[in-house]
Scaffold this motif. Structure first.
Motif, short mmCIF file in Angstrom:
data_model
loop_
_atom_site.label_atom_id
_atom_site.label_comp_id
_atom_site.label_asym_id
_atom_site.label_seq_id
_atom_site.Cartn_x
_atom_site.Cartn_y
_atom_site.Cartn_z
N THR A 67 -32.71 31.83 -94.09
CA THR A 67 -31.45 32.42 -93.62
C THR A 67 -30.43 31.30 -93.43
OG1 THR A 67 -32.18 32.17 -91.35
CG2 THR A 67 -32.66 34.29 -92.41
N GLY A 99 -32.18 39.36 -82.41
CA GLY A 99 -32.93 38.90 -83.58
C GLY A 99 -32.74 37.43 -83.86
N GLY A 111 -34.69 34.98 -84.53
CA GLY A 111 -35.58 34.27 -85.47
C GLY A 111 -36.28 33.10 -84.81
N GLU A 160 -35.25 40.04 -78.57
CA GLU A 160 -36.27 39.77 -79.59
C GLU A 160 -37.47 40.68 -79.37
OE1 GLU A 160 -36.59 37.66 -82.51
OE2 GLU A 160 -38.13 39.21 -82.50
N ASN A 162 -27.06 37.49 -86.73
CA ASN A 162 -27.18 37.01 -88.11
C ASN A 162 -28.45 37.59 -88.73
OD1 ASN A 162 -26.03 34.93 -90.08
ND2 ASN A 162 -28.22 34.52 -90.12
N GLU A 163 -28.31 38.34 -89.77
CA GLU A 163 -29.44 38.99 -90.42
C GLU A 163 -30.31 39.73 -89.41
OE1 GLU A 163 -31.47 37.88 -93.85
OE2 GLU A 163 -30.30 36.08 -94.20
N1 SAH Z 1 -31.19 35.66 -86.93
C1 SAH Z 1 -32.31 34.92 -87.48
C2 SAH Z 1 -33.51 35.82 -87.84
C3 SAH Z 1 -33.27 36.95 -88.79
S1 SAH Z 1 -34.76 37.87 -89.11
C4 SAH Z 1 -31.86 34.08 -88.64
O1 SAH Z 1 -30.78 34.31 -89.15
O2 SAH Z 1 -32.61 33.18 -89.04
C5 SAH Z 1 -34.64 39.26 -88.02
C6 SAH Z 1 -34.89 38.97 -86.57
O3 SAH Z 1 -34.72 40.20 -85.84
C7 SAH Z 1 -36.28 38.47 -86.20
O4 SAH Z 1 -36.15 37.59 -85.11
C8 SAH Z 1 -36.99 39.78 -85.79
O5 SAH Z 1 -38.14 39.57 -85.02
C9 SAH Z 1 -35.88 40.45 -85.03
N2 SAH Z 1 -35.97 41.90 -84.89
C10 SAH Z 1 -36.19 42.80 -85.87
N3 SAH Z 1 -36.13 44.06 -85.38
C11 SAH Z 1 -35.82 43.95 -84.07
C12 SAH Z 1 -35.60 44.89 -83.01
N4 SAH Z 1 -35.69 46.19 -83.22
N5 SAH Z 1 -35.29 44.41 -81.78
C13 SAH Z 1 -35.21 43.07 -81.56
N6 SAH Z 1 -35.41 42.15 -82.51
C14 SAH Z 1 -35.72 42.57 -83.74
#
Ligand code: SAH
Length: 355
Positions: A50, A85, A87, A115, A152-153
């Motif tokens: 990412t 999220g 990561g 998270e 982010n993502e």
């Molecule tokens: N923002 C980070 C990770 C992106 S991956 C980066 O850009 O590198 C997606 C992230 O969202 C991961 O940390 C995953 O565990 C988290 N995630 C996914 N579904 C979620 C939910 N329903 N509630 C909280 N976190 C979640």
């Protein structure tokens, strides 16, 4: 067969086909077998990478963008600096380092990470060991204070449902069984009030996606920003209004079959930014901005040149490749887009234009 496949097959045999959203939720977040729940998927040895993992420049520029907007909105204290999220915690670590010289910012900021994965919470705790951080299961428990949030993502990892148009009705794409294996099927057509607005821009057999969790998440953000100020900065791949099947699986940096070996690949769907903005109608939003344009406006050229001065050989090559990856139109530059949301009348963060 993956461990989760057996469970899902038994569940479908007992209770009938499941929506794509239920399938995604189980594959990503099942506490025992879910993809995020059981592993750290990032980096060269993982499944995908990412923007914050590609280069420190990304988090630095985003951090200064948030901090400038905090100053422009009168530097309220305290405020929540939140990330759903997160990561590996890399983005927040880079934001924190880049903002240490912003007067008052660190003293006023309370970091809140949302998270779902215990494995990734551990990674975040290690990465942010020197920084005071608290964790949440959902955005509902964020404090009732001004809020500067970056996602982010995150939204692409949220489960989606898919509907295929059939006349003026819709058939949902669901996961059932054929010969004991997971297979995609369609429900009988039914009218869908929530898709009434999509009858105007779709044709028979077109597929549209909705993200059932987005409204509640956006409502939590909207409540705090309308009441106390702040901004939400959302970066992801997708566009303004979804059309077509964007559900995909990625394993070891390649596309994979999303129904094969559930729980072992990252599952995502493109983000429908119109639906995200529409779920927070009391906020003003920026124009949807390609990542390349945002990073250029935030000064990535100057930052990249500055960092390059102290690099040589393989490290310099890697730095140049990271810059290219973040900004080039053939890489993340145009596929990824950013949206900023603020209270009506409040200044937008730098790099963003009003609509
Ligand atoms: N923002 C980070 C990770 C992106 S991956 C980066 O850009 O590198 C997606 C992230 O969202 C991961 O940390 C995953 O565990 C988290 N995630 C996914 N579904 C979620 C939910 N329903 N509630 C909280 N976190 C979640």
């Amino acid at each position: 067969m993956s461990a989760l496949a057996g469970h899902l097959i038994a569940r479908i045999a007992a209770t009938g086909p499941m929506t794509l959203a239920d399938y995604m939720r189980a594959c990503l977040l099942d506490p025992r077998y879910g993809y995020y729940a059981t592993r750290d998927p990032f980096g060269a040895a993982g499944d995908f990478t990412t923007a914050p993992e590609i280069s420190q420049m990304y988090g630095e520029l985003i951090g200064l963008c948030l901090a400038q907007n905090w100053l422009d909105q009168g530097a309220p204290a305290p405020f929540a600096l939140a990330e759903p999220g997160p990561g590996r915690g890399t983005l927040m670590a880079d934001i924190w380092r880049a903002t240490r010289a912003v007067p008052g910012f660190h003293a006023a900021a309370q970091i809140h990470l949302i998270e779902a994965s215990p494995t990734l919470r551990d990674a975040q705790a290690r990465r942010l060991a020197d920084v005071p951080v608290s964790w949440h299961e959902s955005l509902d428990t964020l404090p009732d204070t001004p809020l500067w949030l970056v996602a982010n993502e995150f939204f692409d990892a949220l489960p989606v449902r898919q509907f295929q148009r059939s006349g003026d009705a819709w058939r949902e794409r669901v996961i059932g069984l054929r010969d004991g294996r997971l297979t995609l099927g369609l429900t009988d057509p039914a009218p869908r009030v929530e898709l009434a607005h999509r009858l105007a821009d779709t044709r028979d057999s077109d597929i549209v996606e909705i993200c059932p969790d987005a409204p509640r998440i956006m409502a939590a953000i909207e409540a705090r920003i309308t009441r106390h100020g702040g901004a939400a900065l959302i970066v992801d791949y997708g566009g303004w209004r979804s059309l077509g099947d964007t559900f995909q699986a990625v394993r070891a940096h390649r596309f994979a079959d999303p129904l094969a070996a559930p729980g072992t690949a990252d599952l995502t769907a493109h983000v429908d930014f119109e639906a995200i903005a529409g779920a927070a109608p009391r906020l003003a939003h920026s124009a949807l901005t390609p990542q390349e344009l945002l990073l250029k406006r935030l000064g990535i050229d100057a930052r990249a040149a500055h960092l390059a001065q102290n690099l040589s050989g393989a490290a310099l090559e890697q730095h140049r490749a990271a810059f290219h990856r973040l900004t080039d139109a053939a890489e993340m530059g145009t596929l990824f887009k950013a949206l900023a949301l603020v209270a009506p009348g409040a200044p937008l963060p730098p790099g963003f234009d009003p609509v």
